[in-house]
Design an enzyme around this catalytic site. Structure first.
Site, PDB file in Angstrom:
ATOM      1  N   LYS A 169       0.704  -1.088  -0.042  1.00  0.00           N
ATOM      2  CA  LYS A 169       0.080   0.079  -0.015  1.00  0.00           C
ATOM      3  C   LYS A 169       1.032   1.111  -0.107  1.00  0.00           C
ATOM      4  CE  LYS A 169      -2.397   1.499   3.701  1.00  0.00           C
ATOM      5  NZ  LYS A 169      -3.688   1.631   4.686  1.00  0.00           N
ATOM      6  N   LYS A 171       0.706   5.775   0.188  1.00  0.00           N
ATOM      7  CA  LYS A 171      -0.453   6.764   0.307  1.00  0.00           C
ATOM      8  C   LYS A 171      -0.159   7.640  -0.945  1.00  0.00           C
ATOM      9  CE  LYS A 171      -0.295   6.270   5.154  1.00  0.00           C
ATOM     10  NZ  LYS A 171      -1.619   5.772   5.429  1.00  0.00           N
ATOM     11  N   ASP A 200      -4.066   4.617  -0.672  1.00  0.00           N
ATOM     12  CA  ASP A 200      -4.594   5.382   0.431  1.00  0.00           C
ATOM     13  C   ASP A 200      -4.567   7.013   0.206  1.00  0.00           C
ATOM     14  OD1 ASP A 200      -5.810   6.121   2.798  1.00  0.00           O
ATOM     15  OD2 ASP A 200      -4.449   4.986   4.001  1.00  0.00           O
ATOM     16  N   ASN A 202      -6.225   8.931   2.592  1.00  0.00           N
ATOM     17  CA  ASN A 202      -6.264   9.681   3.768  1.00  0.00           C
ATOM     18  C   ASN A 202      -7.179  10.548   3.724  1.00  0.00           C
ATOM     19  OD1 ASN A 202      -3.064   8.467   4.089  1.00  0.00           O
ATOM     20  ND2 ASN A 202      -4.337   8.040   5.869  1.00  0.00           N
ATOM     21  N   GLU A 226      -8.304   3.495  -0.656  1.00  0.00           N
ATOM     22  CA  GLU A 226      -8.913   3.728   0.804  1.00  0.00           C
ATOM     23  C   GLU A 226      -8.989   5.336   1.019  1.00  0.00           C
ATOM     24  OE1 GLU A 226      -6.672   2.771   5.184  1.00  0.00           O
ATOM     25  OE2 GLU A 226      -5.856   1.859   3.189  1.00  0.00           O
ATOM     26  N   GLU A 252     -10.646   2.473   9.252  1.00  0.00           N
ATOM     27  CA  GLU A 252      -9.668   2.486  10.430  1.00  0.00           C
ATOM     28  C   GLU A 252      -9.993   3.588  11.225  1.00  0.00           C
ATOM     29  OE1 GLU A 252      -6.039   5.632   8.939  1.00  0.00           O
ATOM     30  OE2 GLU A 252      -6.400   4.046   7.423  1.00  0.00           O
ATOM     31  N   ASP A 275      -9.769  -0.882  13.039  1.00  0.00           N
ATOM     32  CA  ASP A 275      -8.672  -0.586  13.749  1.00  0.00           C
ATOM     33  C   ASP A 275      -8.941  -1.195  15.147  1.00  0.00           C
ATOM     34  OD1 ASP A 275      -7.117   1.098  16.004  1.00  0.00           O
ATOM     35  OD2 ASP A 275      -6.029   1.824  14.278  1.00  0.00           O
ATOM     36  N   HIS A 302      -6.010  -3.135  10.570  1.00  0.00           N
ATOM     37  CA  HIS A 302      -5.422  -1.474  10.511  1.00  0.00           C
ATOM     38  C   HIS A 302      -4.487  -1.405  11.672  1.00  0.00           C
ATOM     39  CE1 HIS A 302      -4.870   2.911  11.318  1.00  0.00           C
ATOM     40  NE2 HIS A 302      -4.512   2.858  10.000  1.00  0.00           N
ATOM     41  N   GLU A 322      -2.607  -5.718   8.108  1.00  0.00           N
ATOM     42  CA  GLU A 322      -1.646  -4.886   7.461  1.00  0.00           C
ATOM     43  C   GLU A 322      -0.238  -4.788   8.541  1.00  0.00           C
ATOM     44  OE1 GLU A 322      -1.654   0.102   7.067  1.00  0.00           O
ATOM     45  OE2 GLU A 322      -2.601  -0.547   8.878  1.00  0.00           O
TER      46      GLU A 322
END
Length: 364
Positions: A169, A171, A200, A202, A226, A252, A275, A302, A322
């Site tokens: 993964k 970001k 991701d 975020n 994500e 998460e 998470d 997560h 993860e």
């Protein structure tokens, strides 16, 4: 959900310490940088001398002392109670009914829950996964990277592929779509077609911009996207999901199984990633896993890999673990990965134990 049969053990004491752990690679995202791992180390003592361990990740050092204080305060509520995690969870839920079980209170309760389950498994002499009714088995993992730039990003991707990870993964959410595409294509060139690329955002995009960028990624072989927009905007995620072909991942930031239920009901995601801390510890995870099964949603983890490797083994729709070693520098035995997979340790409990010399160096 019924309580675990009484072992005769009771909670004798709860202790907590603050550490700020250096990271080999700071976690860079489209919305900020996590430069270190601020952790609260939780020790729950049973009256026979058994100690259960867990840690909490506060994201910013500013929250360390407040989180530790909440752990100790809620821990005092549990003293002299039977070491029965479901019952302890019910007691904390009652005490927090008017305040609200969210934020630092939720995190602290989850840390106590994870430590209680660890203590109970240690007292029974079995790994947590076996206490939960499962067996130790290898769980496929993805190596979790950040917004590293092309040079470091391709270096980390090549290393992960060489270590046997079949998913990586990264970001994204750069200033332009062109930069996002450049990163994804550079990583693909390094890892080849056999490694799945996950991205991701975020929560960094508006709904229209998320649709635009995700559509552009549809020909790049991306496995999931994500949190493209604000995590609490379930309706926004649902609108994005209606307009793109790539699977949406989120979870998460769900605070408890109740938020997960709302997201799934809204059709906000194709995949789930609770998470262990924010979902409510081991107890909250078990409830989340039941929700994922009922909705037919693949469920990943997560962070909190040391506990999650046990939980994933009893999750009906388990997808990917993860790998992100936030606590490894202060652990006596960090979780081992082999050929891109991890197996829960054979020792009783979760396998979490402190490297006290390293803890002393990182104490806040």
């Amino acid at each position: 959900m019924n309580s675990i049969p009484d072992t005769g053990l009771r909670v004798a004491d709860v202790q907590a310490r603050c550490v700020n752990v250096p990271l080999e690679h700071p976690v860079r995202t489209s919305v900020g940088v996590v430069a270190t791992a601020p952790l609260v180390l939780v020790d729950l003592h049973a009256d026979d001398g058994t100690v259960g361990h867990a840690y909490l990740f506060t994201y910013t050092p500013l929250a360390l002392r407040a989180t530790r204080r909440m752990v100790l305060t809620l821990g005092s509520v549990l003293k002299d109670q039977p070491l029965a995690p479901f019952d302890l969870d019910r007691l904390l839920a009652q005490r927090l009914r008017l305040l609200g079980r969210t934020g630092i209170a939720l995190m602290a309760g989850a840390g106590l829950d994870m430590a209680a389950w660890d203590a109970l498994a240690r007292a029974r002499g079995v790994p947590l996964v076996e206490l939960l009714g499962g067996t130790r088995r290898a769980i496929a993992a993805y190596d979790s990277h950040s917004m590293d730039g092309l040079a470091l990003g391709t270096k980390r991707a090549a290393l992960a592929a060489a270590q046997g990870f079949r998913a990586i993964k990264t970001k994204i959410g750069h200033a332009t779509l062109a930069e996002d595409l450049e990163v994804v294509r550079a990583l693909r060139a390094v890892v080849g077609e056999r490694v799945e690329l996950l991205v991701d955002y975020n929560q960094g995009l508006s709904v229209p911009e998320a649709v635009r960028r995700i559509r552009a990624l549809e020909d790049e072989g991306v496995g999931w996207v994500e949190e493209p927009t604000l995590q609490e905007d379930y309706a926004g995620h649902a609108r994005i999901r209606e307009r793109v072909a790539l699977p949406l991942q989120m979870g998460e930031n769900w605070c408890g199984p109740e938020e997960m239920a709302k997201a799934l009901q809204a059709g906000a995601c194709d995949l789930a990633m609770p998470d262990a801390m924010k979902i409510g510890g081991v107890t909250g995870w078990l409830r989340a896993a039941a929700l994922a099964q009922a909705h037919g949603v693949p469920m990943s983890s997560h962070i909190f890999q040391e506990v999650s490797v046990h939980l994933m083994a009893v999750t009906p729709t388990a997808h990917l673990l993860e790998r992100m070693d936030l606590a490894a520098p202060v652990l006596a035995r960090p979780l081992a990965f082999e050929d891109g997979m991890a197996t829960a340790p054979a020792e009783p409990g979760t396998g979490i134990a402190w490297n006290e010399e390293a803890v002393r160096r990182c104490l806040v």
